[in-house]
Design a protein around this motif. Structure first.
Motif, mmCIF file in Angstrom:
data_model
loop_
_atom_site.group_PDB
_atom_site.id
_atom_site.type_symbol
_atom_site.label_atom_id
_atom_site.label_comp_id
_atom_site.label_asym_id
_atom_site.label_seq_id
_atom_site.Cartn_x
_atom_site.Cartn_y
_atom_site.Cartn_z
ATOM 1 N N TYR A 1 0.830 -1.119 -0.008
ATOM 2 C CA TYR A 1 0.083 -0.095 -0.228
ATOM 3 C C TYR A 1 0.978 1.066 -0.290
ATOM 4 C CZ TYR A 1 -3.995 -2.948 1.349
ATOM 5 O OH TYR A 1 -5.140 -3.870 1.406
ATOM 6 N N VAL A 2 0.650 2.162 -0.908
ATOM 7 C CA VAL A 2 1.326 3.557 -0.966
ATOM 8 C C VAL A 2 0.258 4.701 -0.634
ATOM 9 C CG1 VAL A 2 3.261 2.545 -2.176
ATOM 10 C CG2 VAL A 2 1.478 3.523 -3.311
ATOM 11 N N ASN A 3 0.640 5.488 0.251
ATOM 12 C CA ASN A 3 -0.133 6.524 0.483
ATOM 13 C C ASN A 3 0.555 7.879 0.071
ATOM 14 O OD1 ASN A 3 -1.639 8.868 1.645
ATOM 15 N ND2 ASN A 3 -2.582 7.570 3.397
ATOM 16 N N PRO A 4 0.347 8.392 -0.913
ATOM 17 C CA PRO A 4 1.225 9.674 -1.358
ATOM 18 C C PRO A 4 0.903 10.772 -0.421
ATOM 19 C CG PRO A 4 -0.038 8.852 -3.306
ATOM 20 C CD PRO A 4 -0.500 8.095 -2.082
ATOM 21 N N ILE A 5 -0.090 10.984 0.281
ATOM 22 C CA ILE A 5 -0.145 12.350 0.959
ATOM 23 C C ILE A 5 0.357 12.083 2.400
ATOM 24 C CG2 ILE A 5 -2.139 13.574 2.302
ATOM 25 C CD1 ILE A 5 -2.359 13.796 -0.760
ATOM 26 N N SER A 6 0.167 10.910 3.121
ATOM 27 C CA SER A 6 0.901 10.751 4.302
ATOM 28 C C SER A 6 2.459 10.071 4.135
ATOM 29 C CB SER A 6 0.132 9.560 5.331
ATOM 30 O OG SER A 6 0.273 8.303 4.608
ATOM 31 N N LYS A 7 2.854 9.915 2.883
ATOM 32 C CA LYS A 7 4.142 9.398 2.584
ATOM 33 C C LYS A 7 4.270 8.163 3.421
ATOM 34 C CE LYS A 7 6.044 13.764 1.365
ATOM 35 N NZ LYS A 7 6.410 13.841 -0.026
ATOM 36 N N ALA A 8 3.301 7.026 3.254
ATOM 37 C CA ALA A 8 3.550 5.749 3.847
ATOM 38 C C ALA A 8 3.694 4.723 2.687
ATOM 39 C CB ALA A 8 2.345 5.570 4.828
ATOM 40 N N ARG A 9 4.613 3.661 3.216
ATOM 41 C CA ARG A 9 4.657 2.676 2.268
ATOM 42 C C ARG A 9 4.490 1.321 3.145
ATOM 43 N NH1 ARG A 9 8.372 2.842 -2.735
ATOM 44 N NH2 ARG A 9 6.515 2.471 -3.931
#
Length: 157
Positions: A74-82
Motif C-alpha cells: 500500500y502506498v499513501n502519497p499524502i501521508s508518505k507511507a509505504r
C-alpha cells in the motif's frame, strides 16, 4: 508534515499440505475473515525470519524452505507511507497446531474452496497467485481523504 517516508513491513506465509492450506479464522479488530499466518517484521530481524517467527507464534508450526511468491504493498502519497507485505508459500512444516491460537481458530481448507470463505479483499486478490508459477507484485494506492483504495495494479512474472 514531514517529507520522510514511513515504511512498515509485514509477512504472510501460506502453509500447504497437499490440496489443503492452513488459514486462521480471525474474528477480532477490523481485520476479520480467513487469513494466512503472518504479521509485522520486527527490526532488525530479516523478512524470512519474521515470517518463520510469525507462523510459530500464530500456529505452533515450524516452517522452512519458504518460497517467495510476491509483494503486496500500500502506498499513501499524502501521508508518505509505504506498507509492504512479503508473501511466501511453504509445504515444509513440522510440529503440532496450537490448541488456543492467539489470532483465531486454525482451519485446514481445500485450496479450491478457500475463496468461498469470508476474506479481506487484499487476501482474495492475491490468493490464487500463491499457487501459480512465478511471482507477483501488487501495488495499492490509498486515497487518504476517503480512507480507502484509490487504485491497484498487478504484475505477474
Amino acid at each position: 508534515m514531514s517529507n520522510e517516508i514511513q515504511y512498515k513491513i509485514w509477512t504472510v506465509c501460506m502453509i500447504q499440505d497437499g490440496d489443503y492450506i492452513l488459514l486462521i479464522d480471525r474474528q477480532h479488530d477490523d481485520f476479520k475473515g480467513y487469513i494466512p499466518p503472518g504479521g509485522k517484521v520486527d527490526f532488525p530481524e530479516s523478512i524470512v525470519e519474521g515470517a518463520i517467527r510469525e507462523v510459530k507464534e500464530e500456529t505452533g508450526l515450524d516452517v522452512k524452505n519458504l518460497m517467495y511468491k510476491g509483494l503486496y504493498e500500500y502506498v499513501n502519497p499524502i501521508s508518505k507511507a509505504r506498507y509492504m507485505m512479503f508473501n511466501y508459500l511453504t509445504k515444509d512444516f513440522s510440529g503440532e497446531l496450537l490448541q488456543n491460537p492467539p489470532e483465531g481458530r486454525l482451519v485446514w481448507v481445500k485450496v479450491d474452496e478457500a475463496l468461498n470463505l469470508p476474506m479481506q479483499e487484499s487476501i482474495k486478490r492475491r490468493f490464487p497467485l500463491f499457487f501459480e508459477e512465478g511471482t507477483f507484485e501488487i501495488q495499492v494506492v490509498w486515497d487518504h481523504e476517503k480512507n480507502r483504495e484509490a487504485s491497484f495494479s498487478i504484475k505477474h512474472t
